[in-house]
Design an enzyme around this catalytic site. Structure first.
Site, short mmCIF file in Angstrom:
data_model
loop_
_atom_site.label_atom_id
_atom_site.label_comp_id
_atom_site.label_asym_id
_atom_site.label_seq_id
_atom_site.Cartn_x
_atom_site.Cartn_y
_atom_site.Cartn_z
N ARG B 75 -60.08 42.52 74.46
CA ARG B 75 -60.31 42.71 75.90
C ARG B 75 -61.68 42.13 76.22
O ARG B 75 -62.61 42.24 75.43
CB ARG B 75 -60.29 44.20 76.24
CG ARG B 75 -58.89 44.72 76.47
CD ARG B 75 -58.93 45.96 77.34
NE ARG B 75 -59.79 46.99 76.77
CZ ARG B 75 -59.33 47.94 75.94
NH1 ARG B 75 -58.07 47.98 75.62
NH2 ARG B 75 -60.15 48.84 75.46
N HIS B 213 -62.83 46.69 50.64
CA HIS B 213 -63.95 45.76 50.40
C HIS B 213 -64.67 46.05 49.09
O HIS B 213 -65.40 45.22 48.59
CB HIS B 213 -64.91 45.75 51.59
CG HIS B 213 -65.71 46.99 51.73
ND1 HIS B 213 -65.31 48.03 52.51
CD2 HIS B 213 -66.87 47.35 51.18
CE1 HIS B 213 -66.19 48.99 52.43
NE2 HIS B 213 -67.16 48.61 51.63
N LYS B 217 -66.53 43.30 45.68
CA LYS B 217 -67.88 43.34 45.13
C LYS B 217 -67.92 42.74 43.74
O LYS B 217 -67.06 42.99 42.91
CB LYS B 217 -68.39 44.79 45.07
CG LYS B 217 -68.73 45.34 46.42
CD LYS B 217 -69.24 46.77 46.28
CE LYS B 217 -69.45 47.41 47.63
NZ LYS B 217 -70.58 46.85 48.36
N GLU B 251 -73.70 58.76 49.70
CA GLU B 251 -74.36 58.06 50.80
C GLU B 251 -75.46 58.96 51.32
O GLU B 251 -75.29 60.18 51.37
CB GLU B 251 -73.35 57.79 51.93
CG GLU B 251 -72.31 56.76 51.58
CD GLU B 251 -71.27 56.63 52.69
OE1 GLU B 251 -71.33 55.66 53.44
OE2 GLU B 251 -70.42 57.53 52.81
N ASP B 270 -61.26 59.44 53.83
CA ASP B 270 -62.08 58.30 54.23
C ASP B 270 -62.36 57.35 53.06
O ASP B 270 -62.17 56.15 53.19
CB ASP B 270 -63.40 58.81 54.84
CG ASP B 270 -64.24 57.68 55.41
OD1 ASP B 270 -63.65 56.70 55.89
OD2 ASP B 270 -65.47 57.78 55.37
N HIS B 275 -61.43 53.61 48.04
CA HIS B 275 -62.44 53.02 47.16
C HIS B 275 -62.48 53.69 45.79
O HIS B 275 -62.47 53.02 44.77
CB HIS B 275 -63.84 53.15 47.78
CG HIS B 275 -63.96 52.53 49.13
ND1 HIS B 275 -63.25 51.42 49.50
CD2 HIS B 275 -64.71 52.85 50.20
CE1 HIS B 275 -63.56 51.08 50.74
NE2 HIS B 275 -64.45 51.95 51.19
#
EC number: 1.1.1.49
Lengths: 327, 520
Positions: B75, B213, B217, B251, B270, B275
């Site tokens: 948009r 992702h 790595k 994290e 999540d 991962h």
């Protein structure tokens, strides 16, 4: 950094060990020893290049400067671990007098144990690598014919002197070109029947490009001389079906044109020597494609069947000078 | 199923088609065929932070084919300025290779923006027209990759439109079609199956690339090199020598601006589902017969299928939620005080679970997996703790400081491998303590290595599926998570202060089995 003046090989070995201890865990993962044979005025340039290369290939860097062979034998050394030269641990050695003819006596104890040795001449390449012991100890030898007064003759000499494990940076310089040219034939079956290279005829990279196309495609490419461009200017391939693919260099980009398609621009930057060196250090085995291209360019065959191990051939410049004056 | 992948195949077979490429010529990089990359949601966060910079870096490294073109679809309501300037700012900010204006100029001349919304048929007709036009003009032969950088709720709309306009049909367009989807891949097994079916209805399974992702790595790919290129580790890579494995993803940040999504999913959905289970699969899988994508995926799937949950989930797992505290010298609010989080939320920001793997290699070895937000520092690592020597001919007092031998793969930051083993303390007495042998990938080794997205986008365009989990892996991973979520439903998570290594219950869980968490 430690500077040692008028020192001995043993002192250098001790100083390097001491520096490594005090610097802590720097460069604990050594992939290779890089011997850089350099003339005095190019030391900074070689350091900069080796620093870039060492970032990708952690190495022990031994820079050897040999000069003033007539004077008194003398060794000066500078030891840098971490810091100025990046992750590499480096020893810069300056050798004078007869010691310069026996540089290996200082270098041999400094080679990192059991990792490959690469020797890189950042100066005019030796005519016969066998005459330089620093080349004989190495598994990989990297020369740069472009630094010779007659680069094309120097490149042809590389073919005469070739042994598997040799490469020349003029070959590295056309990797991007080769990528573009090869890419043109990924999505077509067209057979190539002719090729034209436009470059100054003193440009060794153009001759290697010619050799590569000749060896891969079995065609006889032509080299058209130009004064307008300082380096390799364009490569044009004619296909059997009448199509034509042309790559032309224009200021850091390549103009890619192909019959029936819009012209495209692709990046074709001039890479710093450090990047070229890093590309060389990626592979420590013999480059067969280079051997084929070099052989095709010089009209020699069977280059990769030669013995990869050279035997040192003693050549004393003092004796050569006497022999020269006697004759 | 057996559609030939020209470029990749050529690379593997030493190339029949192109005489200028041979397997021995390893200097020539892999370059995709001329193609278009269509990004849905091109103005979104992911696209601006990762995709556009990755495309610039690829162009700058000379890895994109002539005729490559990016078509952005979104948009047109992102505010001021043109799409051009948005892309420029994004690329310049996120690029990892040096900025070169001329490269960008050439690249951006091949950027097209199609404004539109996902429920408007006309906008998709416009997109199809644009692609048709480019097929001839750019010589891309209909090769198109569709990147879904959009919320899963919008998937059905976009997929239907792709189907309706025939954009997803290779027989109509002549080239290959690929689709790239991002996590979340559903929120449980059922929804993942539905989502996979939805995508598979329009695209064939081989053309679907699911991005995790982490697999892009360098260090994660290096796990395969470490395990399968060396003979040193394989003999001890089993339950006879391994005591336990700890996989940590910590994290230091909180949930940021993802409140709505995060509160609905929690830490396990999540990152644990994707991962961490992928890391576990890489560490625990058997050797694939080759690095063919099918073979690698087959081995990963086998391990995922062999995962067992604790018999009693309430004692074999811990959920936590962070309270206010201090992280890295700054005050951090608690999860419940974060903006847009309901004050009675029971969503976990920390999860730890003891998994097992039911096969001959790993039977009896616990895999402790933990993930958390607002931990003391950002770190992802896999630690393999070896058993103690069966007999220690030392005075017990002298080996008090000797722990487990460890092999640690640090995924981020400070990528590297650490080997920890006992060594004599210098001196006249025979004292033994642990010492860490630390291998780092050097300074710029990691800096100049391509960003995960760069590698993965290139792989999509080339058609190499090795680093992309397939539908079966995703579904199997949900089978691990679903029973946990079911057992946790309605439970209140254990509190922990921001800046701590998780709730005390988590330490107690390991202590019951005579172990402790490694301080990552």
């Amino acid at each position: 950094m430690i500077g040692l003046w008028d020192t001995t090989g043993n002192e250098v070995v001790k100083a390097l060990a001491a520096e490594r201890r005090s610097a802590g865990g720097v460069a604990s993962g050594l992939a290779l020893t890089l011997i850089a044979v350099v003339e005095e005025k190019k030391v900074r340039e070689a350091e900069a290049a080796a620093t870039i290369a060492a970032a990708a290939h952690p190495c022990r860097l031994l820079i050897v400067v040999r000069s003033d062979m007539e004077g008194r034998s003398r060794l000066d050394a500078e030891i840098v671990v971490g810091g100025r030269l990046g992750p590499a641990e480096a020893v810069v050695m300056r050798m004078y007098g007869r010691l310069a003819l026996h540089a290996e006596s200082v270098v041999m104890p400094l080679l990192a144990p059991d990792v490959p040795v690469v020797t890189w001449w950042h100066e005019e390449p030796p005519a016969m690598i066998a005459n330089d012991f620093l080349g004989v100890v190495a598994e990989r030898r990297i020369t740069d014919s472009a630094q010779a007064p007659d680069p094309v003759a120097a490149l042809k000499q590389r073919a005469v002197d070739y042994a598997p494990g040799d490469t020349d940076l003029t070959w590295t310089r056309i990797t991007l070109w080769r990528t573009l040219v090869a890419g043109a034939f990924d999505s077509t079956e067209a057979r190539v029947v002719g090729a034209k290279i436009v470059a100054p005829d003193r440009d060794p990279t153009a001759w290697l490009m010619l050799g590569w196309l000749k060896s891969r495609l079995g065609i006889e490419p032509t080299l058209e001389h130009t004064d307008r461009a300082p380096r390799l200017h364009s490569v044009e391939l004619q296909c059997e079906n009448g199509d034509c693919v042309r790559v032309t260099r224009e200021e850091g980009t390549a103009l890619f044109s192909r019959t029936g398609q819009e012209d495209r621009y692709m990046p074709l930057p001039k890479r710093p020597v450090g990047d070229e060196l890093a590309e060389e250090l990626r592979r420590l085995d013999a480059d067969q494609i280079y051997a084929d291209a070099l052989g095709a360019m010089a009209g020699l065959s069977g280059l990769d069947h030669r013995n990869p191990n050279r035997v040192h051939v003693w050549k004393d410049p003092a004796l050569a000078a006497i022999a020269g004056s006697a004759a | 199923m057996d559609r030939p992948l020209r470029t990749l195949q050529n690379w593997q077979d030493g190339n029949v088609g192109n005489p200028l490429r041979t397997a021995q010529d390893r200097r020539l990089p892999r370059i995709p065929e001329p193609c278009a990359l269509v990004i849905f949601g091109v103005t979104g966060d992911l696209s601006r932070k990762k995709l556009i910079p990755a495309v610039y870096d690829l162009a700058n490294r000379g890895l994109l084919p002539p005729g490559f073109v990016v078509v952005g679809f979104a948009r047109a309501d992102w505010g001021d300025g043109s799409f051009e300037s948005l892309a420029y700012a994004a690329a310049k900010k996120g690029a990892r290779t040096p900025w070169r204006e001329d490269v960008w100029q050439r690249l951006s001349s091949q950027f097209h923006f199609v404004p539109g919304s996902f429920d408007n048929e006309d906008d998709f007709d416009k997109l199809a027209e644009t692609l048709d036009d480019l097929r001839v003009r750019n010589g891309i032969a209909g090769n198109t990759a569709f990147y879904f950088s959009i919320p899963p709720a919008a998937f059905p709309l976009v997929l239907n439109q792709l189907n309706r306009t025939g954009m997803a049909d290779p027989s109509k367009t002549g080239g290959w079609r690929r689709v790239v989807v991002e996590k979340p891949f559903g929120h449980d097994f059922q929804s993942a199956v539905q989502l996979n079916q939805l995508v598979d209805d329009v695209f064939i399974p081989e053309d679907v690339f699911r991005i995790d992702h982490y697999l892009g790595k360098e260090t994660v790919q290096n796990i395969m090199a470490l395990r399968f290129a060396n003979s040193l580790f394989e003999p001890v890579w089993n339950s006879k020598y391994v005591d336990s494995v700890q996989i940590t993803m910590a994290e230091d940040v909180g949930i940021g601006t993802r409140a709505a999504f995060y509160d609905a999913s929690g830490a396990a959905r999540d990152v644990l589902q994707n991962h961490l289970l992928q890391l576990l699969a890489m560490i625990a899988m058997e050797e694939p017969t080759s690095f063919d994508p099918q073979e690698v995926r087959a081995e990963k799937l086998k391990v995922l299928k062999a995962i067992s949950l604790p018999a009693d989930i309430s004692t074999g797992s811990v959920r936590g939620q962070y309270l206010p505290g201090w992280v890295a010298g700054e005050r951090a609010v608690g999860y419940l005080e974060e903006p847009n989080i309901p004050a009675d939320s029971t969503t976990e920001t920390y999860a730890a679970v003891r998994l097992g793997i039911q096969n001959r290699r790993w039977a009896g070895v616990p895999f402790y997996v933990r993930v958390g937000k607002r931990m003391p520092r950002r770190v992802t690592e896999i630690a393999i703790l070896f058993k103690r020597a069966p007999h220690l001919p030392f005075d017990p007092a002298d080996v008090e400081m000797l722990g487990h031998n460890q092999l640690v793969v640090r995924v981020q930051p400070d990528e590297g491998v650490v080997l920890k083993f006992g060594s004599k303390v210098p001196g006249t007495s025979m004292e033994v303590r642990d010492i860490a042998m630390d291998f780092q990938y050097g300074e710029a080794f990691t800096e100049s290595s391509p960003e995960a997205y760069e590698r993965l986008v290139l792989d999509v365009l080339i058609g190499d599926r090795t680093l992309f989990p397939d539908a079966a892996e995703i579904e199997q991973s949900w089978r691990v998570i679903d029973p946990l979520e079911a057992a946790w439903a309605g439970q209140k998570p254990e509190p922990y202060r921001a800046g701590e290594w998780g709730p005390r219950a988590s330490d107690e869980m390991l202590a019951r089995e005579g172990r402790t968490w490694r301080r990552a």
